[in-house]
Design a protein around this motif. Sequence first.
Motif, PDB file in Angstrom:
ATOM      1  N   ALA A 118      34.926  50.932  16.616  1.00 35.56           N
ATOM      2  CA  ALA A 118      33.623  50.958  17.767  1.00 35.56           C
ATOM      3  C   ALA A 118      32.783  52.202  16.060  1.00 35.56           C
ATOM      4  O   ALA A 118      31.314  51.491  16.732  1.00 35.56           O
ATOM      5  CB  ALA A 118      33.272  52.116  18.585  1.00 35.56           C
ATOM      6  N   ALA A 119      33.229  52.479  16.429  1.00 34.84           N
ATOM      7  CA  ALA A 119      32.325  53.670  14.566  1.00 34.84           C
ATOM      8  C   ALA A 119      31.777  52.160  13.728  1.00 34.84           C
ATOM      9  O   ALA A 119      30.899  52.433  12.801  1.00 34.84           O
ATOM     10  CB  ALA A 119      33.004  54.496  13.259  1.00 34.84           C
ATOM     11  N   LEU A 120      32.691  50.732  13.419  1.00 31.77           N
ATOM     12  CA  LEU A 120      32.244  50.042  12.622  1.00 31.77           C
ATOM     13  C   LEU A 120      31.163  49.313  13.377  1.00 31.77           C
ATOM     14  O   LEU A 120      31.166  47.791  12.713  1.00 31.77           O
ATOM     15  CB  LEU A 120      33.603  48.846  12.174  1.00 31.77           C
ATOM     16  CG  LEU A 120      34.464  50.227  11.736  1.00 31.77           C
ATOM     17  CD1 LEU A 120      35.505  48.876  10.328  1.00 31.77           C
ATOM     18  CD2 LEU A 120      33.671  50.731  10.257  1.00 31.77           C
TER      19      LEU A 120
ATOM     20  N   GLY B  23      25.730  63.158  17.799  1.00 31.15           N
ATOM     21  CA  GLY B  23      27.134  62.096  18.117  1.00 31.15           C
ATOM     22  C   GLY B  23      29.091  61.689  17.262  1.00 31.15           C
ATOM     23  O   GLY B  23      29.250  63.218  16.695  1.00 31.15           O
ATOM     24  N   ALA B  24      29.575  61.081  16.763  1.00 30.58           N
ATOM     25  CA  ALA B  24      30.098  60.558  16.446  1.00 30.58           C
ATOM     26  C   ALA B  24      30.446  61.351  14.820  1.00 30.58           C
ATOM     27  O   ALA B  24      31.477  62.215  15.224  1.00 30.58           O
ATOM     28  CB  ALA B  24      31.126  59.158  17.126  1.00 30.58           C
ATOM     29  N   ASP B  25      29.757  60.569  14.112  1.00 28.86           N
ATOM     30  CA  ASP B  25      29.923  61.454  13.320  1.00 28.86           C
ATOM     31  C   ASP B  25      30.045  63.091  13.440  1.00 28.86           C
ATOM     32  O   ASP B  25      30.767  63.570  12.305  1.00 28.86           O
ATOM     33  CB  ASP B  25      28.723  61.306  12.292  1.00 28.86           C
ATOM     34  CG  ASP B  25      28.553  61.708  10.880  1.00 28.86           C
ATOM     35  OD1 ASP B  25      30.047  61.218  10.501  1.00 28.86           O
ATOM     36  OD2 ASP B  25      27.934  62.487  10.037  1.00 28.86           O
TER      37      ASP B  25
ATOM     38  N   THR C 255      22.711  63.802   5.526  1.00 25.89           N
ATOM     39  CA  THR C 255      22.022  63.951   6.134  1.00 25.89           C
ATOM     40  C   THR C 255      22.202  64.305   7.702  1.00 25.89           C
ATOM     41  O   THR C 255      21.286  65.350   7.416  1.00 25.89           O
ATOM     42  CB  THR C 255      21.181  62.273   7.562  1.00 25.89           C
ATOM     43  OG1 THR C 255      20.782  61.162   6.448  1.00 25.89           O
ATOM     44  CG2 THR C 255      20.504  62.268   7.751  1.00 25.89           C
ATOM     45  N   LEU C 256      23.301  64.738   8.058  1.00 23.11           N
ATOM     46  CA  LEU C 256      23.894  66.311   8.807  1.00 23.11           C
ATOM     47  C   LEU C 256      23.846  67.271   8.241  1.00 23.11           C
ATOM     48  O   LEU C 256      23.102  68.469   8.918  1.00 23.11           O
ATOM     49  CB  LEU C 256      25.313  65.258   9.123  1.00 23.11           C
ATOM     50  CG  LEU C 256      26.669  66.421   9.848  1.00 23.11           C
ATOM     51  CD1 LEU C 256      25.303  66.442  11.016  1.00 23.11           C
ATOM     52  CD2 LEU C 256      27.500  66.295  10.010  1.00 23.11           C
ATOM     53  N   VAL C 257      24.213  67.342   6.864  1.00 22.77           N
ATOM     54  CA  VAL C 257      23.935  68.742   6.203  1.00 22.77           C
ATOM     55  C   VAL C 257      22.762  69.135   5.990  1.00 22.77           C
ATOM     56  O   VAL C 257      22.498  70.266   6.429  1.00 22.77           O
ATOM     57  CB  VAL C 257      24.879  68.509   4.696  1.00 22.77           C
ATOM     58  CG1 VAL C 257      24.396  69.876   4.106  1.00 22.77           C
ATOM     59  CG2 VAL C 257      26.178  68.251   5.120  1.00 22.77           C
TER      60      VAL C 257
ATOM     61  N   GLY D 247      39.119  73.084  11.346  1.00 19.17           N
ATOM     62  CA  GLY D 247      40.293  73.030  10.223  1.00 19.17           C
ATOM     63  C   GLY D 247      41.357  72.332  11.831  1.00 19.17           C
ATOM     64  O   GLY D 247      42.264  72.457  11.481  1.00 19.17           O
ATOM     65  N   LEU D 248      40.563  71.391  11.927  1.00 19.88           N
ATOM     66  CA  LEU D 248      41.722  70.535  13.731  1.00 19.88           C
ATOM     67  C   LEU D 248      41.813  69.373  12.180  1.00 19.88           C
ATOM     68  O   LEU D 248      41.279  69.280  11.008  1.00 19.88           O
ATOM     69  CB  LEU D 248      40.792  70.593  14.591  1.00 19.88           C
ATOM     70  CG  LEU D 248      40.972  71.594  15.399  1.00 19.88           C
ATOM     71  CD1 LEU D 248      39.894  70.961  16.373  1.00 19.88           C
ATOM     72  CD2 LEU D 248      41.908  72.104  15.756  1.00 19.88           C
ATOM     73  N   SER D 249      42.376  68.565  12.977  1.00 23.56           N
ATOM     74  CA  SER D 249      42.586  66.956  11.995  1.00 23.56           C
ATOM     75  C   SER D 249      41.971  66.377  12.613  1.00 23.56           C
ATOM     76  O   SER D 249      40.386  66.673  12.728  1.00 23.56           O
ATOM     77  CB  SER D 249      43.733  65.946  12.478  1.00 23.56           C
ATOM     78  OG  SER D 249      43.515  66.237  14.670  1.00 23.56           O
ATOM     79  N   GLU D 250      40.941  65.200  11.578  1.00 20.32           N
ATOM     80  CA  GLU D 250      39.973  64.139  11.290  1.00 20.32           C
ATOM     81  C   GLU D 250      39.553  63.684  12.370  1.00 20.32           C
ATOM     82  O   GLU D 250      38.257  63.803  13.699  1.00 20.32           O
ATOM     83  CB  GLU D 250      39.823  63.463  10.478  1.00 20.32           C
ATOM     84  CG  GLU D 250      40.178  63.922   8.536  1.00 20.32           C
ATOM     85  CD  GLU D 250      41.584  63.480   8.838  1.00 20.32           C
ATOM     86  OE1 GLU D 250      42.514  64.201   9.465  1.00 20.32           O
ATOM     87  OE2 GLU D 250      42.027  63.913   6.509  1.00 20.32           O
TER      88      GLU D 250
END
Length: 526
Positions: free
Chosen positions: A345-347, A212-214, A183-185, A224-227
């Motif tokens: 919070a993501a859950l 948002g967060a995603d 969806t984001l893509v 190129g950063l960490s997740e």
Amino acid sequence: MSAVRLMVVYCPDWPVVAATAAAGIPVTRPAAVYSGNRVVACSAAARACGVRRGMARRAAESLCEYVARFDQDADRDARLFEPVAAAVERLAVGVEVVRPGVVAVPVAGAAGYFGGEEQLGERVVDEVAARAGVECEVGVADGLFAATLAARTGQLVAPGASAQFLAPRAIGDLDQPEAPRATLVASLRQLGLRTLGAFAELAERDVAGRFGADGAQAHRLARGLSERPPARRRPPPELAVQESFDPPLERVDAAAFVAKALGERLHGVLAARGLACTRLAVRAVTEADEQFARVWRCAEPLTAQGIADRARWQCDSWLTRPPSGRPTAGMVRLVLEPEETVAGAALQLQLTGRAEHADADERAGRAFTRVQALLGPDAVVTAQLVGGRGPSDRVRFVPWGEPRDADDAAPWPGRLPAPAPAIVPHSKTPVVVRDVDGHEVVPTERQGLTGVPAVAEVEGRPPSPVLGWAGPWRAQTADWRPGNTGDQTRIQLLLGETQPGRGDTAVLLLHGELSGPQWILEGVYR
């Protein structure tokens, strides 16, 4: 925060490799793995015939008549992948399974021991081929996302150059199996963003405010950063959950049942503290004091089902290893330990209206699990919408706790339009339709009717007057199956009430089923 430098070992087309290995056929044969009616993985020989991921089953089989067909099986993929992870572990410590087919390992220590990253990669490829008998690709980069993409083409990205490596890649690379972002893509493409570099140039605040967060996490990956930002913390040891067994566990089904319950316990412990697990360690101790351990790395916080799945897969792979690597005694203890957590919070439930039902849902889930333990996994099933044309074709029953595919929203030529019937009978109930003179009404060769429907006689019910009708329509069906002529027709009837208080009823009828030329009650509208 710069990303940790990782080596990713990638086994191309792993679902196909695992399926052909389990079936005992050569991996060089054209083969495809299906989820529902869509190709989710295919071999190189099948791709040479034109088969591609996402292709409909019928289209794939028309391009490659002799393609070997397999259903998607996450348990099989995970069970057969354990020898690959064990082979990598012989050369480097800290091995983490991202998903069946992908292994990640910190590169610093092992690369220094073997004389460099390139030398380590060559040793890993040889070791996996020798001990697991499969081919793999190796990639090295800063961060799991960049390293995974590098592994697909066997590249070693220089330290600090992950952003430059990612910049020209297509925006669709953000949609990964372990972190779906379709969806984001799609939204980014609508905005005219075609590459990761173009996405990375946007301001982080603007991305977070819009997606948002995603979206913010995907933006970090594109740069190129960490997740995640450096807000993670090492969880205290008391978060680990364990279970001891007497007598020891030796059967796969028993271990899978225990792993599922233990996974739900761990999720409850983490949720009570507002945490979610992103790296899960599964450890087992046998009666002979043998110790086994495996770490699963996850791009997204694990749900209760995700924890249970990984614990079940790991127990299954240990107990079904070849005799040389299998435990010599039953398991007496199983431990699940979260090695890395993030804020939970993501859950949280996306729909706040469901929050008050969370406890009831959890109790129902435990009850379903107990029923399955007594009667078997197929004793409790849930319905899922899949691709199809008729109402009965679009329903698939999935055992409780098994992974469910996303609902199929792709267009199906000839699909019955909305609204769908509220009731779809399990059995084929014959219906006789007659005109005002009592003659039976059936379809003609030109897709018409021999008369105007006036009365419908549903088997087991009194005759009902027909108040209105629509159709007929040609029913597009699986006419390639043996015995199916494909000559099928649908009509809709509005039947008057035959008993006081029952009201009128709308039904969907199908003519020309495999059982013979007759009307069949296919659905009832409410």
